[in-house]
Design an enzyme around this catalytic site. Structure first.
Site, PDB file in Angstrom:
ATOM      1  N   CYS A 282       2.897  57.770 -61.257  1.00 20.89           N
ATOM      2  CA  CYS A 282       3.819  56.694 -60.872  1.00 20.89           C
ATOM      3  C   CYS A 282       4.724  56.248 -62.017  1.00 20.89           C
ATOM      4  O   CYS A 282       5.938  56.132 -61.861  1.00 20.89           O
ATOM      5  CB  CYS A 282       3.037  55.519 -60.309  1.00 20.89           C
ATOM      6  SG  CYS A 282       1.862  54.754 -61.458  1.00 20.89           S
ATOM      7  N   HIS A 342      -0.120  50.588 -60.691  1.00 23.82           N
ATOM      8  CA  HIS A 342       0.899  51.384 -59.999  1.00 23.82           C
ATOM      9  C   HIS A 342       2.263  50.753 -60.226  1.00 23.82           C
ATOM     10  O   HIS A 342       2.390  49.542 -60.448  1.00 23.82           O
ATOM     11  CB  HIS A 342       0.576  51.452 -58.504  1.00 23.82           C
ATOM     12  CG  HIS A 342       1.426  52.422 -57.733  1.00 23.82           C
ATOM     13  ND1 HIS A 342       1.475  53.769 -58.021  1.00 23.82           N
ATOM     14  CD2 HIS A 342       2.271  52.230 -56.686  1.00 23.82           C
ATOM     15  CE1 HIS A 342       2.297  54.369 -57.172  1.00 23.82           C
ATOM     16  NE2 HIS A 342       2.801  53.457 -56.358  1.00 23.82           N
ATOM     17  N   HIS A 355       8.493  55.723 -54.978  1.00 30.87           N
ATOM     18  CA  HIS A 355       7.390  55.811 -55.943  1.00 30.87           C
ATOM     19  C   HIS A 355       6.703  57.162 -55.808  1.00 30.87           C
ATOM     20  O   HIS A 355       6.899  57.889 -54.830  1.00 30.87           O
ATOM     21  CB  HIS A 355       6.394  54.667 -55.738  1.00 30.87           C
ATOM     22  CG  HIS A 355       5.770  54.610 -54.367  1.00 30.87           C
ATOM     23  ND1 HIS A 355       4.475  54.225 -54.154  1.00 30.87           N
ATOM     24  CD2 HIS A 355       6.256  54.879 -53.127  1.00 30.87           C
ATOM     25  CE1 HIS A 355       4.181  54.247 -52.877  1.00 30.87           C
ATOM     26  NE2 HIS A 355       5.251  54.645 -52.220  1.00 30.87           N
TER      27      HIS A 355
END
Length: 402
Positions: A282, A342, A355
């Site tokens: 990520c 994340h 993402h």
């Protein structure tokens, strides 16, 4: 992406070794008390570590007391000097066995350049270790020490990790300066190849990815003849590369450009530790987006969250602009610290963000949208707007490759 630090990974080995012994609680307490009694330097070591190396991913201060002997290593001479000064002021006797890196065994070769399209940098000096990060061809690295065929290096974003000998060319300062002074090209196609001659059917010398940097030797109508950091030469299509200075001059990290760059990577696979188009986690994804627009972000999501300006989201998503970073994780609770696990990037539209999760994809914060991601909405923490001034390096102001 959140990860264990390079040296904290050794802790489970210590714990597993201790787990096999039959020791009572009182015996443990006695041992701990004895260790404390013979280690008055411990409190000072911890204070210096907190000041100079609070994040072990980017600073090395691996020092522990053994009786009155200080053992370990650091890549910050100022940290060692501060520790010794503290101990002297506190009248703590000690024997200094702290090694300041880079180590002498490197014989002055304290610089390295990545020689392959993407070098895998690992948490420990072995191929089976966790992938910590990646570095593309031409990336300059600081070299701190050697272990067998592996080198402890530090990337331009300050990340510490191990790379094997096949991925880098070690250089002394003179050789490094000569390489840096060469006229640079940057590869701008997502993926391709360098060939042995100016012919796309010729033997492949190396694969290439976006961001690879080479030295220009000659130019024909359709090809650039280039030199790699390890002395190899090859030919890349002139349509797939660009003069580095021209590339830098055209970098404009606008909302539109950040979104366009992110969508070029749609569908690319998730790879823990990846920061290239061969696969990315990520934070590797957001890092690559910003690099494509001339800016260098910190490596991990838990580091990226500390830069930029907070964007209010308590009343909804109206304040967000394309290019803002969204952070997800576990909020602080019951004395436990926040965990950022994340990151994605807002692209607008129907409350959408992009993402790397399984693959690079677009999801929405809108519960009524077909691509709504309920799990990410549930763990959303906050959003940050990243200006060029907030990044580690603005390549338009401080080129890394020259």
């Amino acid at each position: 992406m959140i990860r264990k630090s390079l040296f904290a990974l050794l802790l489970p080995l210590v714990l597993s070794a201790c787990a096999g012994t039959q020791t009572t609680t009182s015996e443990n307490a006695t041992t701990a008390s004895a260790a404390t009694a013979v280690s008055p330097a411990k409190v000072h070591i911890d204070a210096v570590r907190q000041q100079f190396a609070p994040d072990k991913r980017v600073a090395l201060f691996d020092v522990e007391p053994n009786g009155n002997v200080l053992r370990g290593e650091t890549n910050m001479p100022e940290a060692k000097a501060d520790l010794l000064k503290r101990l002297q002021a506190a009248n703590v006797s000690f024997v200094d066995s702290i090694q300041v890196l880079p180590e002498a065994e490197l014989e002055g070769k304290h610089q390295a350049i990545v020689t392959i399209s993407v070098a895998n940098l690992r948490s420990q000096p072995k191929h089976s270790a966790e992938l910590a990060t990646q570095a593309t061809m031409g990336t300059p690295l600081k070299v701190w020490k050697k272990q067998n065929g592996w080198y402890l290096v530090q990337t331009p974003d300050q990340y510490l990790a191990w790379v094997d000998y096949g991925g880098v060319a070690l250089m002394d300062q003179t050789a490094f300066n000569n390489w840096q002074q060469g006229k640079k090209l940057i590869y701008t196609k997502t993926y391709g190849f360098a060939h042995a001659t100016g012919d796309k059917n010729a033997t492949i010398v190396s694969d290439m990815v976006y961001g690879d940097v080479m030295v220009l030797k000659n130019k024909t109508k359709d090809f650039y003849e280039v030199a790699f950091p390890d002395g190899r030469t090859g030919f890349v299509s002139a349509a797939e590369a660009m003069d580095f200075k021209e590339w830098v001059a055209t970098r404009k990290p606008t909302e539109e450009n950040l979104v366009a760059s992110s969508k070029e990577m749609l569908g690319m696979p998730y790879l823990w530790g990846g920061t290239s188009v061969k696969g990315m986690d990520c934070s590797g994804f957001t890092k690559t987006i910003f690099f494509m627009n001339g800016l260098v972000l910190p490596r991990d999501a838990s580091q990226q969250v500390h830069i930029g300006e907070l964007v209010p989201t308590d009343k909804g998503w109206d304040e967000l602009r394309p290019g803002d970073l969204l952070f997800f994780g576990v909020p602080a609770k019951d004395g436990k610290p926040e965990r950022v696990v994340h990151v994605g990037m807002w692209i607008g539209g129907n409350q959408e963000f992009i993402h790397s999760a399984g693959r690079v994809r677009i999801n929405s914060m809108n519960p009524s949208a077909e691509n709504h991601d309920a799990s990410e909405l549930a763990r959303f923490l906050r959003a940050k707007r990243i200006s060029p001034e907030a990044t580690l390096v603005d390549l338009r102001q401080k080129p890394l490759y020259e």
